[in-house]
Write an enzyme that holds these catalytic residues in place. Structure first.
Site, PDB file in Angstrom:
ATOM      1  N   HIS C 116       0.843  -1.197   0.000  1.00 55.80           N
ATOM      2  CA  HIS C 116       0.000   0.000   0.000  1.00 55.80           C
ATOM      3  C   HIS C 116       0.883   1.254   0.000  1.00 55.80           C
ATOM      4  O   HIS C 116       1.081   1.867  -1.045  1.00 55.80           O
ATOM      5  CB  HIS C 116      -0.950  -0.026   1.215  1.00 55.80           C
ATOM      6  CG  HIS C 116      -1.865   1.156   1.281  1.00 55.80           C
ATOM      7  ND1 HIS C 116      -2.167   1.786   2.452  1.00 55.80           N
ATOM      8  CD2 HIS C 116      -2.531   1.812   0.312  1.00 55.80           C
ATOM      9  CE1 HIS C 116      -2.985   2.799   2.206  1.00 55.80           C
ATOM     10  NE2 HIS C 116      -3.231   2.826   0.909  1.00 55.80           N
ATOM     11  N   CYS C 135      -0.538   0.311   9.542  1.00 57.40           N
ATOM     12  CA  CYS C 135      -0.730   1.678   9.038  1.00 57.40           C
ATOM     13  C   CYS C 135      -2.147   1.894   8.531  1.00 57.40           C
ATOM     14  O   CYS C 135      -2.828   2.819   8.935  1.00 57.40           O
ATOM     15  CB  CYS C 135       0.269   1.988   7.916  1.00 57.40           C
ATOM     16  SG  CYS C 135       1.957   2.088   8.511  1.00 57.40           S
ATOM     17  N   HIS C 136      -2.592   1.022   7.605  1.00 61.31           N
ATOM     18  CA  HIS C 136      -3.920   1.235   7.037  1.00 61.31           C
ATOM     19  C   HIS C 136      -4.743  -0.040   6.981  1.00 61.31           C
ATOM     20  O   HIS C 136      -5.673  -0.150   6.194  1.00 61.31           O
ATOM     21  CB  HIS C 136      -3.813   1.856   5.644  1.00 61.31           C
ATOM     22  CG  HIS C 136      -3.017   3.126   5.638  1.00 61.31           C
ATOM     23  ND1 HIS C 136      -1.686   3.144   5.349  1.00 61.31           N
ATOM     24  CD2 HIS C 136      -3.364   4.400   5.946  1.00 61.31           C
ATOM     25  CE1 HIS C 136      -1.227   4.385   5.455  1.00 61.31           C
ATOM     26  NE2 HIS C 136      -2.222   5.172   5.829  1.00 61.31           N
ATOM     27  N   GLY C 137      -4.340  -1.065   7.768  1.00 61.86           N
ATOM     28  CA  GLY C 137      -5.180  -2.245   7.934  1.00 61.86           C
ATOM     29  C   GLY C 137      -5.244  -3.197   6.763  1.00 61.86           C
ATOM     30  O   GLY C 137      -6.325  -3.593   6.335  1.00 61.86           O
ATOM     31  N   PRO C 150      -6.492  -2.069   1.936  1.00 63.21           N
ATOM     32  CA  PRO C 150      -6.237  -1.187   0.783  1.00 63.21           C
ATOM     33  C   PRO C 150      -5.055  -1.594  -0.102  1.00 63.21           C
ATOM     34  O   PRO C 150      -4.914  -1.071  -1.195  1.00 63.21           O
ATOM     35  CB  PRO C 150      -5.958   0.165   1.439  1.00 63.21           C
ATOM     36  CG  PRO C 150      -5.432  -0.174   2.791  1.00 63.21           C
ATOM     37  CD  PRO C 150      -6.086  -1.445   3.204  1.00 63.21           C
TER      38      PRO C 150
END
Lengths: 263, 418, 171
Positions: C116, C135-137, C150
């Site tokens: 990502h 950080c963003h799953g 993501p």
């Protein structure tokens, strides 16, 4: 008028001449070093590949026991414009040396065979150790030695060839030797080269002057590894600039002809 | 005239009303320039090139250089060996400094010969001198950065000049060093300032050119001319192409140094890493600072030498008032012309003895040349400018009087006219 | 009439040639200034790293640095291997067979960088028992393939070879 122009030109040229004269004048105080017709001299100069390889052999077998070359990596030996050993040769050369690496997962330092990316292994851990082991005279690092001495390649070659019996009446301390070309005629390194001290793998006869030439060539390359690229690119750049200059000159003449001819 | 310039496009007009960049560029291209400028006048353009080239290569080197006493020397060698084209960029930068000074000296002596420092161009001259001072400071600090033997000992000697100042000398040197000798703190601050100064120079150059564009260029005949007139040409393309031609010739010489003799102007000792325990046998500054070095060494007194060194530079700032002759160009000043060339030889002689050991005949020559240097500005010029009988000056460039021809091309073009 | 035209042509040619040559020269000058920012030869020379894997227990992993990036080397358990191999490709956002990602099923070698925005995922976390990027799953499975979140692609497998059973050469 015309007179002024010629005069100013003379002055300008003599200024440039003086710049060169500085270097010349200072080296004349000493004994003139031997002059060698190096293959790398001149604007198209290139290194003699075989000589570089032999020079590396002389360095490892003779000089490397005291002199470090800590700016060089083993990979440099295989790079273009250098001795150009093959990739496998470079790996084999590197593997002959042990380098310290680490710390490992336990936090200990360990040694492993060198890789091409490693720097040349130094004979001594630090300057103090090198100085102590050589009677108080630090054997200088040889990576840029040729550029660090006035007279360059010729001077290094001359020193290697300059060992002689001291002239009568000259007292030399212990561990000090007479060398005709060395600055001050005294050197703390004993004559490193003697006939056949190296047996060249390519069968070349290992005379003192041959070894001196080879190792000097090697040191010149190590001081200036991009010399061949520099010469090649330089020739191209200057030819390009000359063509461009001529074109611009003609264009300028053309443009100014309007002004020059108008009343 | 460019001041009333109106851009043809609608957007151009809109933009120019808010920020008159187009007016400025129109002014620069139309700028009426005397048409009899000779090649000595091309060094302004060449110097601009030098400055830009030094700034660009310097920024690039700054990406790879490490300003630390333990790593500086090796980082330079890293640039020379490993960085793509690093050797080229570094050699352009190191030789570029020399070329920069070569050009600036020609530029200064051009000004001295043709009287370009005289009214109404005093401010241009003073700005130029400030640029020159900053150049010397920048070059000196730049020479320290490779942290070789000459770097270190050059820095030591030059910073020690300040120790000559009574009472506060030692505090000043300690302040300059950030310690009790030249060391890591000195290196890092020199790096910082070496990065800053070129931009100050750039700013002064803008002012220098601005001040030049008010009265316009001086010219070989040294007379005031009407602008624009038959005597002038638009800066672009006539002067730009001439400047370009001269620049290219200059670049050929420059390339000769970069590619075929990159270390000839440097000193071999600077390829030995700095060692605070051993001083090299001869400490010599770079060639462009040698005349001042000779002046410094010609005085047997520490403070006296330093004072004379700085005086030799600052005296130049007062030059427009020391020389009161109304005639600018040396072409119409037969006696001044002779003294001009003696000064050139004097400065070259100072440069020569500056490179030699300070003893015997060299020292004598240095002293005589130093005295003459000051005599030229403080005695000869003020007297000469009052008593000299100058030759008749032409009324305009296109209608010269007898004997007033500065340039062979001009003679040729005028023959055609006749 | 003839003469001035010829003159004009020559002038055009001269000017065009000058401009062209000038442009070429400028371009050639700019290249070294750009190229100097590319990885230099000392950096390129470090492009291989040899790793001793004899000490890694099944189910454990180590992280080594290669070209300035973390590389995960995981000795997978048989459950993890079967889990990775049994997933049908239709379920994967970025379909790749586990066999194509691991030269020896027991060893998974991959760049430990979330595809990502470049964070380093945590191991043995997430809904698929593999890695989870905080950080963003993004959730990765036991083969390092993206399953949820993501990140657009699976974690990258670098070039590597087994020198012998105990040594991997990366790069």
């Amino acid at each position: 008028m015309c007179n002024t122009q010629t005069k100013s030109r003379t002055i300008f040229l003599s200024l440039i001449f003086l710049l060169f004269a500085f270097n010349q004048a200072q080296s004349e105080e000493k004994i003139k070093p031997l002059e060698v017709d190096w293959t790398f001299k001149g604007i198209t100069g290139k290194f003699d590949r075989a000589s570089l390889q032999r020079g590396y052999q002389v360095y490892t077998e003779v000089c490397a026991s005291c002199h470090s070359m800590n700016l060089l990596s083993y990979r440099n030996l295989g790079e273009k414009g250098g001795p150009e050993f093959s990739v496998d040769q470079v790996k084999a050369i590197a593997a002959n040396f042990e380098v310290e690496d680490g710390p490992n997962d336990e936090g200990d330092m360990f040694t492993r065979p060198a890789r091409p990316s490693d720097k040349f292994v130094s004979p001594y851990p630090n300057v103090q150790a090198a100085t102590a082991a050589n009677g108080g005279a630090y054997p200088p690092d040889m990576s840029v030695l040729v550029k660090a001495r006035k007279g360059g390649s010729d001077y290094i070659y001359s020193v290697l060839m300059g060992y002689e019996e001291p002239p009568q009446g000259l007292e030399l301390d212990d561990g000090v030797y007479y060398n005709k070309y060395m600055d001050g005629q005294k050197i703390k390194m004993s004559n490193p080269l003697s006939e056949g001290i190296v047996s060249y793998s390519d069968g070349t006869n290992a005379t003192v002057s041959q070894m001196a030439k080879d190792v000097t060539t090697f040191l010149t390359w190590s001081a200036e590894p991009h010399l061949e690229t520099r010469h090649k690119l330089g020739l191209k750049v200057i030819i390009f600039l000359i063509i461009f200059t001529i074109l611009v000159y003609l264009s300028m003449r053309r443009l100014w002809s309007r002004i020059d001819s108008e009343k | 005239m460019s001041e009333n310039y109106v851009p043809s496009s609608k957007f151009g007009k809109w933009f120019n009303d808010r920020l008159p960049l187009l007016t400025l560029s129109k002014h620069l291209t139309d700028y009426p320039t005397p048409k009899n400028l000779n090649y000595w006048w091309t060094f302004g353009g060449i110097l601009t090139f030098c400055l830009i080239s030094q700034i660009i290569t310097g920024i690039v080197l700054g990406m790879h250089y490490v300003a630390h006493a333990d790593m500086a020397f090796n980082s330079i060698e890293h640039i020379m060996r490993d960085v793509n084209y690093g050797w080229l960029i570094r050699y352009i930068h190191s030789n570029g400094a020399s070329m920069f000074f070569l050009a600036v000296y020609i530029h200064i002596f051009r000004s001295l010969f043709y009287g370009s420092y005289k009214s109404p161009r005093e401010i241009i001259w003073i700005l130029g001198m400030l640029i020159y001072l900053l150049m010397m400071a920048t070059a000196f600090m730049g020479y320290v950065l490779p942290w070789g033997q000459m770097s270190f000992w050059g820095a030591t000697v030059i910073t020690n000049l300040f120790s000559a100042i009574p009472l506060v000398g030692e505090s000043i040197t300690n302040w300059l060093w950030g310690g009790f000798a030249v060391d890591n703190p000195t290196l890092t601050r020199f790096f910082s300032l070496h990065y800053l100064f070129p931009f100050l120079i750039l700013g002064l150059v803008v002012l220098h050119i601005w001040a030049l564009h008010v009265p316009g260029n001086n010219n070989p005949v040294g007379i005031d001319i009407k602008k624009p007139s038959k005597d002038t040409v638009p800066f672009h393309p006539y002067i730009t192409i001439k400047d370009l031609f001269a620049l290219l010739v200059f670049m050929i010489i420059f390339s000769g140094f970069i590619f075929f003799a990159p270390n000839i102007l440097g000193h071999s000792d600077n390829y030995i890493e700095a060692n605070p325990l051993v001083t090299p046998k001869h400490i010599v500054p770079e060639w462009y600072l040698l005349p001042f070095y000779a002046i410094l060494r010609s005085v047997p007194d520490k403070l006296g030498g330093v004072i004379l060194l700085f005086a030799s530079i600052f005296i130049l700032i007062a030059l427009p008032w020391l020389d009161s002759s109304k005639v600018r160009s040396a072409i119409f000043r037969p006696v001044y012309k002779i003294f001009f060339w003696i000064l050139v030889i004097d400065v070259l002689a100072l440069g020569y003895v500056g490179a030699m050991p300070a003893e015997g005949l060299y020292l004598l020559v240095a002293r005589v040349a130093t005295i003459y240097y000051f005599a030229h500005f403080l005695i000869i010029l003020p007297i000469l400018s009052r008593i000299e009988k100058t030759e008749p000056v032409p009324l305009s460039i296109t209608e010269p009087v007898l004997g007033g021809m500065p340039k062979t091309e001009m003679i040729r073009s005028d023959k055609k006219n006749v | 009439m003839d003469k001035p035209e010829k003159k004009n042509n020559r002038r055009d040619f001269l000017f065009t040639a000058s401009y062209t040559i000038g442009a070429v020269g400028l371009g050639a000058t700019i290249w070294p200034l750009i190229d100097q920012m590319n990885p230099d030869s000392s950096v390129k020379a470090l492009s291989t790293t040899e790793v001793d894997i004899s000490q890694i227990q099944p189910g454990k992993s180590i992280t080594v640095l290669w070209r300035g990036k973390p590389v995960f080397i995981k000795r997978r358990t048989s459950e993890e291997i079967s889990e990775a191999q049994s997933v049908s490709l239709d379920e994967l956002p970025h379909p790749e067979k586990d066999q194509d990602r691991a030269k020896k099923p027991e060893w998974l070698v991959m760049l430990g960088i979330c595809t990502h925005l470049g964070c380093v995922p945590l191991s043995d976390k997430g809904e698929y028992n593999g890695w989870f990027c905080p950080c963003h799953g993004s959730h990765y499975d036991t083969s390092g393939r993206i399953r949820k979140g993501p990140a657009p692609t699976n974690m990258e497998v670098p070039k590597y070879t087994f020198i012998d059973d105990n040594t991997i050469k990366i790069g």
